[in-house]
Scaffold this active site. Structure first.
Site, PDB file in Angstrom:
ATOM      1  N   ASP A  30       3.578  -3.907  15.359  1.00  0.00           N
ATOM      2  CA  ASP A  30       4.650  -3.618  14.401  1.00  0.00           C
ATOM      3  C   ASP A  30       5.994  -4.012  15.009  1.00  0.00           C
ATOM      4  O   ASP A  30       6.188  -3.913  16.213  1.00  0.00           O
ATOM      5  CB  ASP A  30       4.641  -2.112  14.038  1.00  0.00           C
ATOM      6  CG  ASP A  30       5.386  -1.857  12.733  1.00  0.00           C
ATOM      7  OD1 ASP A  30       4.729  -1.497  11.746  1.00  0.00           O
ATOM      8  OD2 ASP A  30       6.619  -2.051  12.703  1.00  0.00           O
ATOM      9  N   LEU A 153      -6.526   2.226  -0.903  1.00  0.00           N
ATOM     10  CA  LEU A 153      -6.418   3.546  -0.245  1.00  0.00           C
ATOM     11  C   LEU A 153      -5.417   4.410  -0.997  1.00  0.00           C
ATOM     12  O   LEU A 153      -4.319   3.962  -1.297  1.00  0.00           O
ATOM     13  CB  LEU A 153      -5.930   3.379   1.196  1.00  0.00           C
ATOM     14  CG  LEU A 153      -6.689   2.376   2.086  1.00  0.00           C
ATOM     15  CD1 LEU A 153      -6.013   2.268   3.440  1.00  0.00           C
ATOM     16  CD2 LEU A 153      -8.149   2.800   2.243  1.00  0.00           C
ATOM     17  N   LYS A 208      -6.100  -6.537  -7.302  1.00  0.00           N
ATOM     18  CA  LYS A 208      -5.303  -5.399  -6.816  1.00  0.00           C
ATOM     19  C   LYS A 208      -4.243  -5.019  -7.840  1.00  0.00           C
ATOM     20  O   LYS A 208      -4.119  -3.860  -8.236  1.00  0.00           O
ATOM     21  CB  LYS A 208      -4.655  -5.771  -5.482  1.00  0.00           C
ATOM     22  CG  LYS A 208      -3.691  -4.743  -4.949  1.00  0.00           C
ATOM     23  CD  LYS A 208      -4.358  -3.446  -4.574  1.00  0.00           C
ATOM     24  CE  LYS A 208      -3.303  -2.434  -4.163  1.00  0.00           C
ATOM     25  NZ  LYS A 208      -3.857  -1.109  -3.925  1.00  0.00           N
ATOM     26  N   PHE A 253      -7.387  10.645 -13.300  1.00  0.00           N
ATOM     27  CA  PHE A 253      -6.139   9.973 -13.694  1.00  0.00           C
ATOM     28  C   PHE A 253      -5.784  10.224 -15.162  1.00  0.00           C
ATOM     29  O   PHE A 253      -5.189   9.385 -15.824  1.00  0.00           O
ATOM     30  CB  PHE A 253      -6.179   8.462 -13.370  1.00  0.00           C
ATOM     31  CG  PHE A 253      -5.914   8.229 -11.911  1.00  0.00           C
ATOM     32  CD1 PHE A 253      -6.785   8.734 -10.966  1.00  0.00           C
ATOM     33  CD2 PHE A 253      -4.771   7.580 -11.475  1.00  0.00           C
ATOM     34  CE1 PHE A 253      -6.542   8.587  -9.605  1.00  0.00           C
ATOM     35  CE2 PHE A 253      -4.520   7.417 -10.109  1.00  0.00           C
ATOM     36  CZ  PHE A 253      -5.406   7.930  -9.185  1.00  0.00           C
ATOM     37  N   CYS A 264       3.267   2.454  -4.368  1.00  0.00           N
ATOM     38  CA  CYS A 264       2.394   1.436  -4.935  1.00  0.00           C
ATOM     39  C   CYS A 264       2.558   1.250  -6.439  1.00  0.00           C
ATOM     40  O   CYS A 264       2.996   0.189  -6.870  1.00  0.00           O
ATOM     41  CB  CYS A 264       0.951   1.757  -4.565  1.00  0.00           C
ATOM     42  SG  CYS A 264       0.680   1.484  -2.807  1.00  0.00           S
ATOM     43  N   LYS A 267       5.936  -0.109  -7.801  1.00  0.00           N
ATOM     44  CA  LYS A 267       6.214  -1.447  -7.254  1.00  0.00           C
ATOM     45  C   LYS A 267       5.197  -2.468  -7.772  1.00  0.00           C
ATOM     46  O   LYS A 267       5.552  -3.578  -8.145  1.00  0.00           O
ATOM     47  CB  LYS A 267       6.154  -1.338  -5.730  1.00  0.00           C
ATOM     48  CG  LYS A 267       5.970  -2.597  -4.983  1.00  0.00           C
ATOM     49  CD  LYS A 267       6.014  -2.377  -3.483  1.00  0.00           C
ATOM     50  CE  LYS A 267       4.729  -1.760  -2.969  1.00  0.00           C
ATOM     51  NZ  LYS A 267       3.562  -2.640  -3.070  1.00  0.00           N
ATOM     52  N   LYS A 324       3.234  13.080  -4.214  1.00  0.00           N
ATOM     53  CA  LYS A 324       1.952  13.711  -4.554  1.00  0.00           C
ATOM     54  C   LYS A 324       1.582  14.605  -3.384  1.00  0.00           C
ATOM     55  O   LYS A 324       2.175  14.498  -2.291  1.00  0.00           O
ATOM     56  CB  LYS A 324       0.878  12.650  -4.793  1.00  0.00           C
ATOM     57  CG  LYS A 324       0.626  11.787  -3.575  1.00  0.00           C
ATOM     58  CD  LYS A 324      -0.437  10.748  -3.780  1.00  0.00           C
ATOM     59  CE  LYS A 324      -1.811  11.256  -3.542  1.00  0.00           C
ATOM     60  NZ  LYS A 324      -2.820  10.208  -3.352  1.00  0.00           N
TER      61      LYS A 324
HETATM   62  C1  UDX Z   1       2.591  -2.004   2.635  1.00  0.00           C
HETATM   63  C2  UDX Z   1       3.050  -2.673   1.355  1.00  0.00           C
HETATM   64  O1  UDX Z   1       4.328  -2.114   1.027  1.00  0.00           O
HETATM   65  C3  UDX Z   1       2.096  -2.397   0.253  1.00  0.00           C
HETATM   66  O2  UDX Z   1       2.457  -3.182  -0.878  1.00  0.00           O
HETATM   67  C4  UDX Z   1       0.730  -2.810   0.642  1.00  0.00           C
HETATM   68  O3  UDX Z   1      -0.160  -2.301  -0.321  1.00  0.00           O
HETATM   69  C5  UDX Z   1       0.336  -2.285   2.010  1.00  0.00           C
HETATM   70  O4  UDX Z   1       1.349  -2.507   2.995  1.00  0.00           O
HETATM   71  P1  UDX Z   1       2.907   0.401   3.473  1.00  0.00           P
HETATM   72  O5  UDX Z   1       1.970   0.367   4.610  1.00  0.00           O
HETATM   73  O6  UDX Z   1       3.134   1.680   2.778  1.00  0.00           O
HETATM   74  O7  UDX Z   1       2.477  -0.639   2.364  1.00  0.00           O
HETATM   75  O8  UDX Z   1       4.311  -0.175   3.979  1.00  0.00           O
HETATM   76  P2  UDX Z   1       5.202   0.481   5.108  1.00  0.00           P
HETATM   77  O9  UDX Z   1       4.813   1.901   5.288  1.00  0.00           O
HETATM   78  O10 UDX Z   1       6.589   0.096   4.762  1.00  0.00           O
HETATM   79  O11 UDX Z   1       4.715  -0.308   6.436  1.00  0.00           O
HETATM   80  C6  UDX Z   1       4.998  -1.635   6.601  1.00  0.00           C
HETATM   81  C7  UDX Z   1       5.132  -1.845   8.122  1.00  0.00           C
HETATM   82  O12 UDX Z   1       5.304  -3.229   8.396  1.00  0.00           O
HETATM   83  C8  UDX Z   1       6.341  -1.119   8.689  1.00  0.00           C
HETATM   84  O13 UDX Z   1       5.918  -0.269   9.737  1.00  0.00           O
HETATM   85  C9  UDX Z   1       7.231  -2.244   9.219  1.00  0.00           C
HETATM   86  O14 UDX Z   1       7.905  -1.890  10.411  1.00  0.00           O
HETATM   87  C10 UDX Z   1       6.204  -3.334   9.478  1.00  0.00           C
HETATM   88  N1  UDX Z   1       6.755  -4.687   9.482  1.00  0.00           N
HETATM   89  C11 UDX Z   1       7.578  -5.086   8.475  1.00  0.00           C
HETATM   90  C12 UDX Z   1       6.416  -5.555  10.538  1.00  0.00           C
HETATM   91  O15 UDX Z   1       5.682  -5.161  11.435  1.00  0.00           O
HETATM   92  N2  UDX Z   1       6.911  -6.820  10.539  1.00  0.00           N
HETATM   93  C13 UDX Z   1       7.740  -7.258   9.548  1.00  0.00           C
HETATM   94  O16 UDX Z   1       8.168  -8.413   9.604  1.00  0.00           O
HETATM   95  C14 UDX Z   1       8.099  -6.369   8.490  1.00  0.00           C
HETATM   96  C1  UDX Z   2      -2.546   4.415  -5.541  1.00  0.00           C
HETATM   97  C2  UDX Z   2      -3.945   3.968  -5.938  1.00  0.00           C
HETATM   98  O1  UDX Z   2      -4.681   5.102  -6.358  1.00  0.00           O
HETATM   99  C3  UDX Z   2      -4.637   3.315  -4.745  1.00  0.00           C
HETATM  100  O2  UDX Z   2      -5.901   2.823  -5.149  1.00  0.00           O
HETATM  101  C4  UDX Z   2      -3.770   2.166  -4.251  1.00  0.00           C
HETATM  102  O3  UDX Z   2      -4.355   1.544  -3.114  1.00  0.00           O
HETATM  103  C5  UDX Z   2      -2.397   2.670  -3.871  1.00  0.00           C
HETATM  104  O4  UDX Z   2      -1.786   3.323  -4.986  1.00  0.00           O
HETATM  105  P1  UDX Z   2      -1.406   6.404  -4.309  1.00  0.00           P
HETATM  106  O5  UDX Z   2      -0.166   5.793  -4.894  1.00  0.00           O
HETATM  107  O6  UDX Z   2      -1.443   6.735  -2.870  1.00  0.00           O
HETATM  108  O7  UDX Z   2      -2.671   5.423  -4.580  1.00  0.00           O
HETATM  109  O8  UDX Z   2      -1.667   7.777  -5.072  1.00  0.00           O
HETATM  110  P2  UDX Z   2      -2.421   8.193  -6.427  1.00  0.00           P
HETATM  111  O9  UDX Z   2      -3.294   9.319  -6.084  1.00  0.00           O
HETATM  112  O10 UDX Z   2      -2.999   7.006  -7.069  1.00  0.00           O
HETATM  113  O11 UDX Z   2      -1.209   8.752  -7.343  1.00  0.00           O
HETATM  114  C6  UDX Z   2      -0.177   7.873  -7.676  1.00  0.00           C
HETATM  115  C7  UDX Z   2       0.817   8.645  -8.545  1.00  0.00           C
HETATM  116  O12 UDX Z   2       0.223   8.949  -9.813  1.00  0.00           O
HETATM  117  C8  UDX Z   2       1.268   9.977  -7.942  1.00  0.00           C
HETATM  118  O13 UDX Z   2       2.665  10.130  -8.171  1.00  0.00           O
HETATM  119  C9  UDX Z   2       0.508  11.022  -8.749  1.00  0.00           C
HETATM  120  O14 UDX Z   2       1.260  12.220  -8.871  1.00  0.00           O
HETATM  121  C10 UDX Z   2       0.402  10.333 -10.109  1.00  0.00           C
HETATM  122  N1  UDX Z   2      -0.743  10.766 -10.894  1.00  0.00           N
HETATM  123  C11 UDX Z   2      -1.999  10.516 -10.438  1.00  0.00           C
HETATM  124  C12 UDX Z   2      -0.531  11.379 -12.121  1.00  0.00           C
HETATM  125  O15 UDX Z   2       0.616  11.615 -12.519  1.00  0.00           O
HETATM  126  N2  UDX Z   2      -1.600  11.749 -12.873  1.00  0.00           N
HETATM  127  C13 UDX Z   2      -2.885  11.523 -12.450  1.00  0.00           C
HETATM  128  O16 UDX Z   2      -3.818  11.885 -13.154  1.00  0.00           O
HETATM  129  C14 UDX Z   2      -3.086  10.893 -11.192  1.00  0.00           C
END
Ligand code: UDX
Ligand code: UDX
Length: 434
Positions: A30, A153, A208, A253, A264, A267, A324
């Site tokens: 990272d 995930l 995805k 859901f 997620c 975005k 959540k």
């Molecule tokens: C990220 C994406 O946002 C999401 O769309 C995808 O599904 C999975 O990867 P997330 O792991 O939640 O999700 O992102 P974040 O928690 O922001 O972690 C990204 C990491 O990449 C950070 O730790 C950042 O420091 C690192 N990074 C970013 C690098 O190592 N190199 C870079 O050039 C930019």
């Molecule tokens: C989601 C997808 O489930 C996962 O497969 C993907 O890889 C990443 O994005 P996540 O965003 O971590 O996972 O959480 P999720 O449990 O899906 O909930 C997403 C949002 O929907 C939360 O704000 C939750 O409060 C809301 N939600 C979920 C509802 O409002 N109603 C529901 O019935 C379920």
């Protein structure tokens, strides 16, 4: 097998640790030195149930290591997963600069075949772009492949989802890439019996976006139905139960509430709409999904306004800041919108969240935080429930009623039963129920 994962965020760290747990030798890279230093001291930069134990176990077993050097990561393994951030750009498009940056660095340091795997959520056709970028920066004519392996995930249950996924999707362009990914996932396929779906890179990338957007649509659908339930005097929980028993619909859901947040859904829906626009399709259905989600929060603000009449100087307690339960992630959390609106109306806020407090404090250091639920509710004119933490569900409601200045609750996650709350003397509002 040796594996490099670049990006140790919510996805990269869980992915790398789980690869180590199933027997691979993993190097997590990272750019953020703070994160890597924490991990080297076995401190977790994120909260994910079960992660800390797994990291400690696999570091001790010398299957998991950390670095800030992409060069080291490129030399370490033939397979390099890219799990860096793909945050939304100004117009909702996915910012792919970090993905491209990793591709360029790997190209610079490559001296033999490498398989670059997109783990981050990227729009369709990113694979082709990444391939062009790597080719441009290669130091010599070295063979490489690009593949897509989207993650499904859910935060709060990411480890369980990693070990027993419904399916593993890989987008590959060569037999060599397919063989490498099948070998990596073999222990998971054997243990969970899950499907291992091979397809084109573009189809895997699109799977995805299509999956996440469908889940978001399902949530916005039940939230729209909840509004009709309120107008018709029906109960959205009863309707959801009636719908969910249909195997084609399924019960999950379908929880009406204040809407979806997280790093997620918001975005990915934006990025999918943007991709469709760019390709020449106006994805109006998803634009309506976004609209319903946005106005769901505004509806909650109207309920607050109606209950308080004058918001200024009123004490409002908020249970739940994370988007959540079981996560410390506040990205796009409804609490950010609600808190900013209430501060604008000069309300006095008291906040509680068992895990996300420190992340929230970074944005709102001046606010009042309470580790204890009843302390948080003490003297409140109104209580808002924005995250359905189990501690909230287990609360002693008599004690809660007696510490509040006015026993008024607006429940954004339908945690409690309306009848029971009324009998206890609360003025209780929720989503889509009488
Ligand atoms: C990220 C994406 O946002 C999401 O769309 C995808 O599904 C999975 O990867 P997330 O792991 O939640 O999700 O992102 P974040 O928690 O922001 O972690 C990204 C990491 O990449 C950070 O730790 C950042 O420091 C690192 N990074 C970013 C690098 O190592 N190199 C870079 O050039 C930019
Ligand atoms: C989601 C997808 O489930 C996962 O497969 C993907 O890889 C990443 O994005 P996540 O965003 O971590 O996972 O959480 P999720 O449990 O899906 O909930 C997403 C949002 O929907 C939360 O704000 C939750 O409060 C809301 N939600 C979920 C509802 O409002 N109603 C529901 O019935 C379920």
């Amino acid at each position: 097998m040796k594996i490099t994962v670049v990006g140790t965020g919510y996805v990269g760290l869980v992915t790398g640790t789980c690869f180590a747990e199933i027997g691979h030798e993993v190097l997590c890279v990272d750019i953020d030195e703070r994160k890597i230093n924490m991990l080297r001291k076995l401190q977790m930069p994120i909260y994910e149930p079960g992660l800390e134990d797994l990291v400690k176990k696999n570091v001790a077993a010398k299957r998991l290591n950390f670095s800030t050097s992409v060069k080291e990561g490129t030399e370490f393994a033939e397979v390099i997963f890219i799990a860096v951030g793909t945050p939304p750009g100004a117009r909702g498009e996915a910012n792919l600069s970090y993905v491209e940056q990793v591709g360029r660095k790997v190209a610079e340091y490559m001296t033999s075949y490498r398989l670059l795997v997109e783990k981050s959520t990227v729009p369709a056709n990113t694979g082709g772009e990444l391939k062009r970028a790597v080719t441009k920066y290669l130091r010599a004519d070295i063979d490489f492949d690009v593949a897509s392996n989207p993650e499904f995930l859910r935060e709060g249950s990411a480890i369980e989802d990693a070990f027993s996924p419904d399916r593993i999707v890989v987008g590959v362009e060569s037999e060599r890439a397919s063989k490498l990914l099948r070998e990596i996932y073999d222990p998971v396929i054997k243990k969970s019996g899950c499907a291992f779906l091979e397809m084109s890179v573009t189809s895997a990338e699109l799977t995805k976006h299509a999956s996440n957007s469908f889940l978001a649509m399902k949530i916005s659908y039940i939230n729209a139905v909840s509004r009709i339930c309120e107008l018709a005097g029906a109960d959205v929980e009863e309707v959801a139960r009636g719908m969910g028993l249909d195997k084609r619909i399924g019960p999950r859901f379908l929880n009406a509430g204040i809407g979806f947040g997280g790093s997620c859904f918001p975005k990915d829906v934006d990025a999918f709409v943007h991709l469709a626009d760019r390709l020449g399709y106006n994805f109006e259905l998803l634009k309506e999904v976004q609209h319903i989600n946005k106005t769901q929060r505004e509806l909650l603000m109207k309920k607050i306004q109606h209950e308080l009449w004058v918001v200024q100087d009123k004490t409002v307690a908020i249970f739940g800041l994370a988007f959540k339960p079981e996560t410390d992630d506040i990205r796009e959390a409804p609490s950010l919108y609600v808190v900013s609106q209430l501060l604008e109306s000069k309300a006095k806020l008291k906040l509680w969240d068992p895990v996300a407090e420190s992340n929230f404090k970074e944005q709102y250091p001046q606010l009042e935080y309470h580790p204890d639920l009843l302390d948080c509710a003490k003297g409140a004119d109104l209580l808002l429930i924005l995250t359905e933490w189990p501690q909230v569900k287990a609360l002693d409601l008599i004690k809660l009623r007696d510490v509040m200045a006015c026993p008024v609750i607006i429940d954004g996650r339908n945690v409690f039963d309306p009848e029971k709350m009324r009998k206890l003397g609360f003025t209780y509002h929720s989503i889509g129920r009488k």
